[in-house]
Design an enzyme around this catalytic site. Sequence first.
Site, PDB file in Angstrom:
ATOM      1  N   GLU A 141      54.477  39.113  41.045  1.00  0.00           N
ATOM      2  CA  GLU A 141      54.081  40.518  41.156  1.00  0.00           C
ATOM      3  C   GLU A 141      53.266  40.766  42.427  1.00  0.00           C
ATOM      4  O   GLU A 141      52.346  39.996  42.752  1.00  0.00           O
ATOM      5  CB  GLU A 141      53.253  40.873  39.910  1.00  0.00           C
ATOM      6  CG  GLU A 141      52.805  42.303  39.799  1.00  0.00           C
ATOM      7  CD  GLU A 141      52.042  42.556  38.493  1.00  0.00           C
ATOM      8  OE1 GLU A 141      51.786  43.729  38.196  1.00  0.00           O
ATOM      9  OE2 GLU A 141      51.715  41.581  37.774  1.00  0.00           O
ATOM     10  N   LYS A 163      56.871  49.304  37.569  1.00  0.00           N
ATOM     11  CA  LYS A 163      56.174  48.888  36.351  1.00  0.00           C
ATOM     12  C   LYS A 163      55.913  50.087  35.446  1.00  0.00           C
ATOM     13  O   LYS A 163      55.510  51.160  35.910  1.00  0.00           O
ATOM     14  CB  LYS A 163      54.852  48.209  36.735  1.00  0.00           C
ATOM     15  CG  LYS A 163      54.150  47.466  35.631  1.00  0.00           C
ATOM     16  CD  LYS A 163      52.984  46.652  36.205  1.00  0.00           C
ATOM     17  CE  LYS A 163      52.306  45.786  35.172  1.00  0.00           C
ATOM     18  NZ  LYS A 163      51.247  44.939  35.762  1.00  0.00           N
ATOM     19  N   CYS A 188      55.021  41.875  34.236  1.00  0.00           N
ATOM     20  CA  CYS A 188      53.752  41.438  33.641  1.00  0.00           C
ATOM     21  C   CYS A 188      53.408  42.195  32.363  1.00  0.00           C
ATOM     22  O   CYS A 188      53.960  41.928  31.305  1.00  0.00           O
ATOM     23  CB  CYS A 188      52.633  41.534  34.665  1.00  0.00           C
ATOM     24  SG  CYS A 188      51.199  40.475  34.253  1.00  0.00           S
TER      25      CYS A 188
END
EC number: 6.3.5.1
Length: 630
Positions: free
Chosen positions: A46, A113, A165
Amino acid sequence: MKETRLMLAAAALNQTPMDWDGNLQNIKEAITEAINNRTQLLLLPELCITGYGCEDMFLSPWISEVAFQKLLEVKEWCENITVAVGLPVFLNKSVYNTACVIKNKEIVGFTAKQFLANDGVHYEPRWFTPWPAHEVQEFEMMGKRYQIGDIIYEEQGVKYAFEICEDAWRPNRPAERHMPKGVQLILNPSASHFALSKTDVRYRLVVDASKKYQCAYMYANLLGNESGRMIYDGEVLIAQNGKLIRRNELLCFKNVDMECAEVCFSENPEIAEVIEYLPPIDENNELIAALSLALFDYMRKSRSRGFVLSLSGGADSSLCAVAVAEMVRRGIHSLDLLNFVAKTQVFSMRDAAAFEDMSEEEAQKAIVSKLLTCAYQGTVNSSDDTYNSAKGLADSIGATFYNWTIDDEVKGYVSKIETALDRSLTWEQDDITLQNIQARVRAPGIWMLANINNALLLATSNRSEASVGYATMDGDTAGSISPIAGIDKAFIRQFLLWAQKELGYEGLQYVNNLQPSAELRPAKEEQTDEKDLMPYEVLNQIERLAFHDRFSPGEVFHILNEQQVAAPDLLLDWITKFYSLWSRNQWKRERYAPSFHLDDYNVDPRSWLRFPILSGGFRNELQHLQQLVK
C-alpha cells in the site's frame, strides 16, 4: 472453466515517506526480481511510491502529482509483467488511497480504497476519502484518461480484484461483492502495523478468506520502521482455498523481500505445496525482532552513527543495550556481514575488511563497540550491584563502556538552591527534589557523548512508568528515541529472563537478580519501584482495563476485586494512586521522545491514546468509589 496457471509474486518493501529515489529503487528491484522469476503478476504494498506515513503531507496536492510522475517511471519497467503499485490520487479536491495496475508498460486502472482505518494508531479519514462500492469513474492526468474505482481486472482469463488493507478487516468487505462476479484472485496491498501476535490474526484473515470465497488470495505488507513510530513486519502471504502456499520470514533487514508461487486456477485447482502454520506466537522473539529492526531503520534513516545509552544496570536500560546487540546479530544473519556493515552507512571499507577477518562472535562485538556507547553514572546512592550489572552486560556484548560519578554536579546544584532559599534541603521535606536532581544531572554528560558521536541517545522509560509519570523529565526521559516506551515493565522483566536463557545473553544474569529500583534515595531506605508505586502486574492490569478496554474506575475496581487481586482497601489505594498519577502526568507523556508501537496499544498521545493535559483527574469517580468501598 479451463485450467490456467499464473506465476504470482508479492513483495514486502522497506519504504520511507517522500524518499522518492529510495522508494523507486526498491520498487525497481522488486520488479526486476519478479521478471527474473518469470512472474506474470506482482503485488507491491500500500502507498509504496510515497510511503504510507506521509501524514498531513497527503493533503498537499503536489505530493500526489509527484507520485504520479514517479508512477510513469515505474510503468516503463513493467515489460511483459503486470504490477500492482500503491500511490495517492488527488481528484476533485479529495485524496484517494489507490492501487494502480500496470500491464506491459500500460496503466490499466486504479482501485481506490473503500474502508479507511480510524482506530488505534490510524487516522486515515483525516487524509483520504473512501471510495463508494461499485462505482467506477474516469479522470484525466497529464493529458491521458484513466479509470478509477471499484474495478475488476483480468490476467490471462483469470479475474482479480483488490482489498486494500482495512477493506479486508470489515464484515462487508469488497470480496463479498467480487466473488459473485467470477473473481478468482484477491490482491491485498497493505500497510498493517506490527503488534505482538498480530501476524496470527492476519494469517487467519487471509487464509480464511481464501477458503470462504474459494479463491486465491495474495497479501503484501510494508517492511521495517517506515516513518519513526510504526513498525511493519513485511508479511507476505499467498493462499488458496483455505491452504497456505507461501509465507516469508517476518521482520527481515532487506529492502525487498519477495515470495513467488505458481498458482493453478480451475474448477478443482491443484495445490502442489502447502505450508504448515504453527502457532502459538513467541511474543518474546517477536518483540526483539521488531525492536532490533526498528532501531536499525531509525538509525540509518536518520543518518545517525549509532547509539548512546545511560546504562544504569537496571532492566530498562539493559533491554535497550540488548536490542542494539540483537540489531547487529540479526542484521548480519539477514543480510550477511558485508551487506549489513554497508547498510549502516557508518563504517569504512577498511572497517569492513577488518570485520571480515574476525570470527563471527568477534565481528559482532567489534561492530557493537562502534555502534553502542554506554556510561554508568553513579552517585552515593548507587550500589555495587547495579554497577556490576551495567559493566557485566556491556562487556558481554562488546559495547564501549564508561564509568563516572555525578556527586559533584548534584552537590553544586543543591548548594545553589540552598543558598538561594537560605535553608538546607532534606529528604524529609524535599524528597522528590533530591531524587529528580540526580536523574537530571545525568542528562548533560550523556547528551555530550551523543553529540560527539553523532549518535542517537536512547531514553529508557517504559510504558508502566509513562502511565504514572514515574520518570524524571530531562532525566531518564532524555533522548532522541524512546524505544521501549510501548512495553510494560512486567513484560520487560520476564523478557530479560528469556533473553538470558534463549538468546544466550549471560551478561543479563546480574540485572535478572535485582529488584527494580531508581536508586535515588539513600541506600538505607531500600528503595524499590514497586514499593513507591504498586506491583507492576497490578499497575498493568489497571492500565489495560482503563485505557485499552475503556472501563470506568469503578468498573476496574469491581473486575480486579472479583479476581481477588488484593484486599479491597489496598486495591482501592492502588487504583486511586494510578488514576491520580495518570491525570497529573499527561504533560510528561506529551514530551516523551518518539516511541515504537509494539503492543496492541500504547499510551503515546501522538499515536494511540489522546488525553487532556488538564482534566478533573477522575476526582468524582474516585470519591464515589471510596464511598462504596468504605
